[in-house]
Design a protein around this motif. Structure first.
Motif, mmCIF file in Angstrom:
data_model
loop_
_atom_site.group_PDB
_atom_site.id
_atom_site.type_symbol
_atom_site.label_atom_id
_atom_site.label_comp_id
_atom_site.label_asym_id
_atom_site.label_seq_id
_atom_site.Cartn_x
_atom_site.Cartn_y
_atom_site.Cartn_z
ATOM 1 N N TYR A 116 0.827 -1.215 0.000
ATOM 2 C CA TYR A 116 0.000 0.000 0.000
ATOM 3 C C TYR A 116 0.860 1.264 0.000
ATOM 4 O O TYR A 116 0.364 2.359 -0.201
ATOM 5 N N CYS A 117 2.148 1.135 0.262
ATOM 6 C CA CYS A 117 2.941 2.317 0.605
ATOM 7 C C CYS A 117 3.785 2.821 -0.559
ATOM 8 O O CYS A 117 4.511 2.052 -1.194
ATOM 9 N N GLN A 168 10.854 10.067 11.981
ATOM 10 C CA GLN A 168 10.224 8.981 11.215
ATOM 11 C C GLN A 168 10.943 8.796 9.885
ATOM 12 O O GLN A 168 11.400 9.759 9.270
ATOM 13 N N LYS A 179 3.223 0.677 13.730
ATOM 14 C CA LYS A 179 1.844 0.224 13.549
ATOM 15 C C LYS A 179 1.800 -1.248 13.170
ATOM 16 O O LYS A 179 2.682 -1.720 12.457
ATOM 17 N N GLU A 209 -0.787 -2.339 11.514
ATOM 18 C CA GLU A 209 -1.465 -2.159 10.215
ATOM 19 C C GLU A 209 -2.729 -3.005 10.034
ATOM 20 O O GLU A 209 -3.727 -2.526 9.535
ATOM 21 N N PRO A 250 -7.405 6.324 7.530
ATOM 22 C CA PRO A 250 -7.917 5.633 6.349
ATOM 23 C C PRO A 250 -6.798 5.222 5.388
ATOM 24 O O PRO A 250 -5.794 5.916 5.271
ATOM 25 N N PHE A 251 -7.003 4.096 4.729
ATOM 26 C CA PHE A 251 -6.120 3.697 3.629
ATOM 27 C C PHE A 251 -6.346 4.655 2.456
ATOM 28 O O PHE A 251 -7.482 5.021 2.150
ATOM 29 N N ILE A 252 -5.242 5.082 1.826
ATOM 30 C CA ILE A 252 -5.339 5.968 0.652
ATOM 31 C C ILE A 252 -4.531 5.323 -0.478
ATOM 32 O O ILE A 252 -3.331 5.067 -0.300
ATOM 33 N N ILE A 264 4.017 8.644 1.130
ATOM 34 C CA ILE A 264 3.498 7.303 1.423
ATOM 35 C C ILE A 264 2.160 7.104 0.720
ATOM 36 O O ILE A 264 1.817 6.017 0.330
ATOM 37 N N TYR A 265 1.423 8.209 0.532
ATOM 38 C CA TYR A 265 0.212 8.192 -0.299
ATOM 39 C C TYR A 265 0.113 9.562 -0.949
ATOM 40 O O TYR A 265 0.762 10.526 -0.495
ATOM 41 N N ALA A 295 -3.350 10.994 7.541
ATOM 42 C CA ALA A 295 -4.138 10.313 6.492
ATOM 43 C C ALA A 295 -5.576 10.840 6.507
ATOM 44 O O ALA A 295 -6.157 11.132 5.455
ATOM 45 N N MET A 348 -4.701 0.609 9.577
ATOM 46 C CA MET A 348 -5.387 1.377 8.537
ATOM 47 C C MET A 348 -6.833 0.919 8.398
ATOM 48 O O MET A 348 -7.145 -0.250 8.633
HETATM 49 N N1 5AD Z 1 -2.636 4.954 3.012
HETATM 50 C C1 5AD Z 1 -2.774 5.272 4.322
HETATM 51 N N2 5AD Z 1 -1.797 5.128 5.226
HETATM 52 C C2 5AD Z 1 -0.634 4.652 4.792
HETATM 53 N N3 5AD Z 1 0.487 4.395 5.435
HETATM 54 C C3 5AD Z 1 1.389 3.935 4.563
HETATM 55 N N4 5AD Z 1 0.863 3.874 3.339
HETATM 56 C C4 5AD Z 1 -0.408 4.309 3.445
HETATM 57 C C5 5AD Z 1 -1.476 4.470 2.537
HETATM 58 N N5 5AD Z 1 -1.358 4.156 1.251
HETATM 59 C C6 5AD Z 1 0.586 4.572 6.888
HETATM 60 C C7 5AD Z 1 0.893 3.275 7.577
HETATM 61 C C8 5AD Z 1 2.266 3.527 8.124
HETATM 62 C C9 5AD Z 1 2.288 5.017 8.299
HETATM 63 C C10 5AD Z 1 3.637 5.629 8.343
HETATM 64 O O1 5AD Z 1 1.600 5.486 7.174
HETATM 65 O O2 5AD Z 1 -0.021 3.042 8.620
HETATM 66 O O3 5AD Z 1 2.479 2.876 9.345
#
Ligand code: 5AD
Length: 357
Positions: free
Chosen positions: A68-69, A106, A158, A160, A228-230, A304-305, A269, A198
């Motif tokens: 996801y990252c 970080q 995390k 995750e 939230p996941f992005i 990261i997103y 996020a 997430m």
């Molecule tokens: N969307 C949301 N959160 C993300 N992280 C990493 N990639 C994504 C993404 N695509 C978050 C993870 C990680 C933190 C540094 O950023 O939870 O632990």
């Protein structure tokens, strides 16, 4: 609605079922009720102080392939950077001089910064008297020990997702077991430990999400970050839908109810999907803001997103906006380092509030 009491039931199965019911309940009033209750529990347990943690994202190199990252090692579109250690220390010391009481260092999982290099940075920053939080991923226990001895106060890592199958699919070559081992090691070394997950990950079910909240509780976390996941276009999950803001707010409120003592940030996020994220977070369970103080020339590279909030603002403006929001909400900025108190310390405090009434 009074969910807080029923979520303290000693029977874990009862609590998990209750969480699943609340997560599945889409009726309009449920989210607002939960947010109100979370706000009240936050006020009673950790008070009106909002702790401000300045975050320095010092390297976007990463040896891992988290699906996801945007920092994952296979993303060749990303320009990579490493901030030299003396510049990291300088940035942290400048932040300390402006009144920030905690600095978060970080990075991706980047072993270029060795045990010794990170120890030295921690020692230098600690001379200013502020708290230091590290978030540099999975490292050998000896690294964690050395940094703790150098003076690091807290560690963020995390988990995750609490589902080991989903964890393995998202993190090739690593396991949930290993991550949990790191978290246990950190706790044993005396760090204040933060973790989280997430919301809206592809393959995540209500059962898994309830399990995520249960895991946070069983880890007795000091800090918990949920966001939230992005989707990021340069990752295998780039075409998946983002997590929903309303669900993220509900999970944040539930996090406060299951971890009443903890320090919970309004996550970046959340703010990246919703510009009122910091305000909605602080009024729905959160008591921490983490303005980004990475020097501007590196900032947008820590992707990261996509469309990460704060990527364009100067550190000074961000810090100012953070303070203004806190005052506007009638809260105050934490005056000390904002260490986390254990549940028992806080329970005693809560009982004494009742005694005096
Ligand atoms: N969307 C949301 N959160 C993300 N992280 C990493 N990639 C994504 C993404 N695509 C978050 C993870 C990680 C933190 C540094 O950023 O939870 O632990």
């Amino acid at each position: 609605m009074h969910c807080y009491q029923s979520l303290q039931d000693p029977d874990q199965a009862v609590v998990k079922q209750q969480l699943k019911n609340l997560l599945a309940d889409d009726r309009s009033g449920v989210l607002e009720d939960l947010r109100q209750e979370a706000d009240e529990v936050r006020r009673r347990w950790v008070g009106e102080a909002v702790h401000v943690r300045g975050i320095i994202e010092f390297s976007n190199y990463c040896i891992r392939s988290c699906r996801y990252c945007g920092l994952n090692r296979s993303n060749e579109q990303l320009h990579r950077y490493r901030i030299p250690p003396d510049e990291i220390v300088e940035t942290a010391c400048e932040a300390a001089a402006t009144g920030i009481k905690t600095i978060v260092l970080q990075s991706g999982d980047d072993f270029f910064y060795t045990r010794e290099v990170i120890s030295e940075m921690v020692q230098e920053i600690k001379k200013t008297g502020i708290a230091v939080t590290l978030a540099v991923g999975e490292r050998p226990g000896e690294d964690y020990r050395a940094w703790r001895e150098a003076g690091a106060d807290r560690y963020l890592l995390k988990f995750e997702t609490s589902d080991s199958g989903l964890y393995s699919r998202l993190h090739p070559g690593t396991s949930l077991d290993n991550r949990l081992k790191c978290l246990r090691d950190l706790k044993a070394l005396g760090y204040q430990v933060g973790s989280g997950f997430m919301i809206g990950l592809p393959g995540q079910t209500a059962d898994i999400l309830a399990g995520d909240l249960m895991l946070m509780r069983s880890l007795q976390l000091d800090m918990a970050g949920v966001g939230p996941f992005i989707p990021h276009h340069a990752t295998p999950l780039g075409r998946e839908p983002a997590g929903k803001v309303s669900l993220a707010l509900k999970v944040l409120a539930l996090s406060r109810l299951v971890l009443p003592w903890a320090h919970l940030p309004a996550t970046t996020a959340l703010s990246s999907l919703e510009k009122e994220g910091p305000r909605l977070g602080l009024t729905g369970g959160a008591n921490v803001l983490m303005p980004n103080i990475t020097p501007p020339e590196y900032r947008r590279l820590y992707e990261i997103y996509p469309h990460k909030a704060e990527a364009a603002d100067s550190p000074r403006d961000l810090y100012q906006a953070t303070l203004e929001l806190i005052y506007e909400l009638g809260r105050f900025v934490g005056r000390d380092q904002g260490h986390c108190l254990s549940p028992t310390e806080l329970t005693v405090k809560e009982e004494s509030i009742y005694d005096s009434n």
